[in-house]
Design a protein around this motif. Sequence first.
Motif, PDB file in Angstrom:
ATOM      1  N   ARG A   1       0.841  -1.221   0.000  1.00 28.55           N
ATOM      2  CA  ARG A   1       0.000   0.000   0.000  1.00 28.55           C
ATOM      3  C   ARG A   1       0.861   1.251   0.000  1.00 28.55           C
ATOM      4  NH1 ARG A   1      -4.748  -1.202   4.456  1.00 28.55           N
ATOM      5  NH2 ARG A   1      -5.963  -2.625   3.155  1.00 28.55           N
ATOM      6  N   ALA A   2       1.894   1.244   0.843  1.00 26.28           N
ATOM      7  CA  ALA A   2       2.730   2.446   0.969  1.00 26.28           C
ATOM      8  C   ALA A   2       3.511   2.699  -0.320  1.00 26.28           C
ATOM      9  CB  ALA A   2       3.679   2.290   2.152  1.00 26.28           C
ATOM     10  N   GLU A   3       4.123   1.666  -0.880  1.00 28.28           N
ATOM     11  CA  GLU A   3       4.981   1.873  -2.052  1.00 28.28           C
ATOM     12  C   GLU A   3       4.159   2.202  -3.293  1.00 28.28           C
ATOM     13  OE1 GLU A   3       7.542   2.026   0.280  1.00 28.28           O
ATOM     14  OE2 GLU A   3       8.583   1.868  -1.631  1.00 28.28           O
ATOM     15  N   ALA A   4       2.952   1.617  -3.394  1.00 25.46           N
ATOM     16  CA  ALA A   4       2.099   1.861  -4.563  1.00 25.46           C
ATOM     17  C   ALA A   4       1.227   3.095  -4.379  1.00 25.46           C
ATOM     18  CB  ALA A   4       1.221   0.626  -4.835  1.00 25.46           C
ATOM     19  N   GLY A   5       1.160   3.621  -3.143  1.00 27.54           N
ATOM     20  CA  GLY A   5       0.250   4.742  -2.875  1.00 27.54           C
ATOM     21  C   GLY A   5      -1.192   4.334  -3.110  1.00 27.54           C
ATOM     22  N   ASN A   6      -1.537   3.106  -2.719  1.00 24.74           N
ATOM     23  CA  ASN A   6      -2.884   2.590  -2.972  1.00 24.74           C
ATOM     24  C   ASN A   6      -3.382   1.824  -1.743  1.00 24.74           C
ATOM     25  OD1 ASN A   6      -5.203   1.364  -3.801  1.00 24.74           O
ATOM     26  ND2 ASN A   6      -4.276   0.177  -5.472  1.00 24.74           N
ATOM     27  N   ASP A   7      -4.226   2.485  -0.953  1.00 22.89           N
ATOM     28  CA  ASP A   7      -4.749   1.847   0.262  1.00 22.89           C
ATOM     29  C   ASP A   7      -5.813   0.809  -0.038  1.00 22.89           C
ATOM     30  OD1 ASP A   7      -3.080   3.123   1.957  1.00 22.89           O
ATOM     31  OD2 ASP A   7      -4.495   4.736   2.486  1.00 22.89           O
ATOM     32  N   GLY A   8      -6.167   0.658  -1.321  1.00 25.22           N
ATOM     33  CA  GLY A   8      -7.179  -0.338  -1.693  1.00 25.22           C
ATOM     34  C   GLY A   8      -6.602  -1.745  -1.852  1.00 25.22           C
ATOM     35  N   ILE A   9      -5.285  -1.883  -1.753  1.00 24.35           N
ATOM     36  CA  ILE A   9      -4.690  -3.219  -1.923  1.00 24.35           C
ATOM     37  C   ILE A   9      -5.099  -4.093  -0.738  1.00 24.35           C
ATOM     38  CG2 ILE A   9      -2.494  -4.494  -1.969  1.00 24.35           C
ATOM     39  CD1 ILE A   9      -1.292  -2.138  -3.536  1.00 24.35           C
ATOM     40  N   GLU A  10      -5.680  -5.255  -1.055  1.00 21.76           N
ATOM     41  CA  GLU A  10      -6.269  -6.127  -0.028  1.00 21.76           C
ATOM     42  C   GLU A  10      -5.990  -7.591  -0.336  1.00 21.76           C
ATOM     43  OE1 GLU A  10      -7.459  -6.178   2.717  1.00 21.76           O
ATOM     44  OE2 GLU A  10      -8.275  -4.198   3.159  1.00 21.76           O
ATOM     45  N   VAL A  11      -6.112  -8.409   0.674  1.00 21.09           N
ATOM     46  CA  VAL A  11      -6.107  -9.862   0.488  1.00 21.09           C
ATOM     47  C   VAL A  11      -7.466 -10.262  -0.087  1.00 21.09           C
ATOM     48  CG1 VAL A  11      -6.029 -12.088   1.690  1.00 21.09           C
ATOM     49  CG2 VAL A  11      -4.552 -10.185   2.446  1.00 21.09           C
ATOM     50  N   ASP A  12      -7.457 -11.122  -1.107  1.00 16.43           N
ATOM     51  CA  ASP A  12      -8.702 -11.694  -1.622  1.00 16.43           C
ATOM     52  C   ASP A  12      -8.969 -12.962  -0.817  1.00 16.43           C
ATOM     53  OD1 ASP A  12     -10.643 -13.133  -2.985  1.00 16.43           O
ATOM     54  OD2 ASP A  12     -10.005 -12.389  -4.956  1.00 16.43           O
ATOM     55  N   ASP A  13      -9.894 -12.848   0.154  1.00 14.23           N
ATOM     56  CA  ASP A  13     -10.121 -13.966   1.080  1.00 14.23           C
ATOM     57  C   ASP A  13     -10.628 -15.212   0.378  1.00 14.23           C
ATOM     58  OD1 ASP A  13      -9.290 -12.597   3.384  1.00 14.23           O
ATOM     59  OD2 ASP A  13     -11.232 -11.585   3.524  1.00 14.23           O
ATOM     60  N   ALA A  14     -11.359 -15.019  -0.736  1.00 19.80           N
ATOM     61  CA  ALA A  14     -11.884 -16.195  -1.454  1.00 19.80           C
ATOM     62  C   ALA A  14     -10.728 -17.005  -2.042  1.00 19.80           C
ATOM     63  CB  ALA A  14     -12.842 -15.747  -2.558  1.00 19.80           C
ATOM     64  N   VAL A  15      -9.702 -16.318  -2.555  1.00 19.88           N
ATOM     65  CA  VAL A  15      -8.534 -17.028  -3.117  1.00 19.88           C
ATOM     66  C   VAL A  15      -7.755 -17.709  -1.996  1.00 19.88           C
ATOM     67  CG1 VAL A  15      -6.341 -16.736  -4.354  1.00 19.88           C
ATOM     68  CG2 VAL A  15      -8.379 -15.514  -5.135  1.00 19.88           C
ATOM     69  N   ALA A  16      -7.567 -16.997  -0.880  1.00 24.64           N
ATOM     70  CA  ALA A  16      -6.810 -17.592   0.240  1.00 24.64           C
ATOM     71  C   ALA A  16      -7.518 -18.832   0.761  1.00 24.64           C
ATOM     72  CB  ALA A  16      -6.633 -16.568   1.355  1.00 24.64           C
ATOM     73  N   SER A  17      -8.836 -18.774   0.924  1.00 21.58           N
ATOM     74  CA  SER A  17      -9.492 -19.962   1.485  1.00 21.58           C
ATOM     75  C   SER A  17      -9.596 -21.072   0.450  1.00 21.58           C
ATOM     76  CB  SER A  17     -10.832 -19.645   2.147  1.00 21.58           C
ATOM     77  OG  SER A  17     -11.631 -18.939   1.275  1.00 21.58           O
ATOM     78  N   SER A  18      -9.696 -20.711  -0.836  1.00 25.10           N
ATOM     79  CA  SER A  18      -9.674 -21.732  -1.887  1.00 25.10           C
ATOM     80  C   SER A  18      -8.351 -22.490  -1.843  1.00 25.10           C
ATOM     81  CB  SER A  18      -9.875 -21.050  -3.250  1.00 25.10           C
ATOM     82  OG  SER A  18      -9.765 -21.940  -4.312  1.00 25.10           O
ATOM     83  N   GLU A  19      -7.243 -21.762  -1.705  1.00 24.77           N
ATOM     84  CA  GLU A  19      -5.946 -22.444  -1.652  1.00 24.77           C
ATOM     85  C   GLU A  19      -5.828 -23.274  -0.365  1.00 24.77           C
ATOM     86  OE1 GLU A  19      -2.264 -20.204  -2.230  1.00 24.77           O
ATOM     87  OE2 GLU A  19      -1.257 -22.114  -2.526  1.00 24.77           O
ATOM     88  N   ALA A  20      -6.304 -22.729   0.742  1.00 21.44           N
ATOM     89  CA  ALA A  20      -6.209 -23.473   2.013  1.00 21.44           C
ATOM     90  C   ALA A  20      -6.954 -24.809   1.915  1.00 21.44           C
ATOM     91  CB  ALA A  20      -6.770 -22.631   3.147  1.00 21.44           C
ATOM     92  N   ARG A  21      -8.105 -24.800   1.233  1.00 15.41           N
ATOM     93  CA  ARG A  21      -8.894 -26.037   1.129  1.00 15.41           C
ATOM     94  C   ARG A  21      -8.215 -27.074   0.244  1.00 15.41           C
ATOM     95  NH1 ARG A  21     -13.128 -22.492   0.950  1.00 15.41           N
ATOM     96  NH2 ARG A  21     -13.244 -22.559  -1.330  1.00 15.41           N
ATOM     97  N   HIS A  22      -7.341 -26.614  -0.679  1.00  7.86           N
ATOM     98  CA  HIS A  22      -6.699 -27.542  -1.614  1.00  7.86           C
ATOM     99  C   HIS A  22      -5.193 -27.600  -1.410  1.00  7.86           C
ATOM    100  CE1 HIS A  22     -10.594 -26.669  -3.414  1.00  7.86           C
ATOM    101  NE2 HIS A  22     -10.495 -27.868  -3.943  1.00  7.86           N
ATOM    102  N   GLY A  23      -4.709 -27.102  -0.268  1.00  6.44           N
ATOM    103  CA  GLY A  23      -3.262 -26.906  -0.087  1.00  6.44           C
ATOM    104  C   GLY A  23      -2.537 -28.068   0.549  1.00  6.44           C
ATOM    105  N   HIS A  24      -2.878 -29.297   0.149  1.00 11.68           N
ATOM    106  CA  HIS A  24      -2.260 -30.467   0.799  1.00 11.68           C
ATOM    107  C   HIS A  24      -0.744 -30.468   0.650  1.00 11.68           C
ATOM    108  CE1 HIS A  24      -6.251 -31.840   1.450  1.00 11.68           C
ATOM    109  NE2 HIS A  24      -6.516 -31.868   0.146  1.00 11.68           N
TER     110      HIS A  24
END
Length: 303
Positions: A139-162
């Motif tokens: 956020r600081a380097e890009a000057g963009n406070d909208g940068i966020e974790v996409d929780d759907a992608v994180a939980s999708s990977e967690a469910r398939h992350g064997h």
Amino acid sequence: MDYQQLLHDVMDTALRAPGRGRPADYIPALAAVDPTAFGMAIATVDGEVYGAGDWETPFSVQSVSKLFTLALALAEGGDELWKRVGREPSGNPFNSLVQLETEHGIPRNPFINAGALVVTDRLLELTGDAVGAVRDFLRAEAGNDGIEVDDAVASSEARHGHRNAALAHFIASYGNLRNPVDSVLAHYYAHCAIAASCRDLALVGRFLASHGVRADGSRLLTRSEAKRVNAVLLTCGTYDAAGEFAFRVGLPGKSGVGGGILAVLPGRGAVCVWGPGLDQAGNSVLGVAALDALTTATGWSVF
Ligand code: DON
């Protein structure tokens, strides 16, 4: 230099090359991405940024985040990290388990998944919030406070992350994780699932073109640490295709299975390209082609 024209020209050249690869589908949420997306941005060390195509569309940064966890772990904790992770190319796929046993739980480098898990653990140990540290830095380097974790992608990977879970438990069995496996994995999946655009990532990558100095003029890394991160990017940043990437592009760079590649133009700035179709090694086909065309047109390779 007309950067805008340059970007259009190199993207046209890339689009004329045969082959597009296929988007990653082992993380189901990534398979939903538009396979024809293509964007590119260049940010200069003095803060100008130029882009073409889908350069402002956020995508899943995935392994590009490993560059930032490495830089932040070195900034916060210095050389201690190198006792727990190596800095040689692995010559194996990014998610391989095979070297870990013979090398006693010390991953070959910080960019294969095994090494990135150790770096995430180190950053968690140092900051208490590895994903927050990466997100706030972007956020600081890009000057963009909208940068966020996409929780759907994180939980999708967690469910398939064997495989990542297996890697993390195996590393822990050698005593090379300081935090519980589940929290290391949660932070790892979350920083991989940060969504950012080519514009954002090109702006963030500038600190490596400026010998470790951040956008606000403060120092993140010593000159020597920045050199080392660039060296490991060049030799290990695109996994078992790092030789081919050096041959074609000749820049320090980090790829991700979301289709992004962030490359450093030493002394000039950073360039980010995004195209979701991947080659066998997990690198963006259009991304490598566009960076190949860029260094061919400009002579900006480090060689
Ligand atoms: O751990 C994984 O498999 C993903 N979160 C990241 C892998 C990745 O991006 C490899 N890069 N080309």
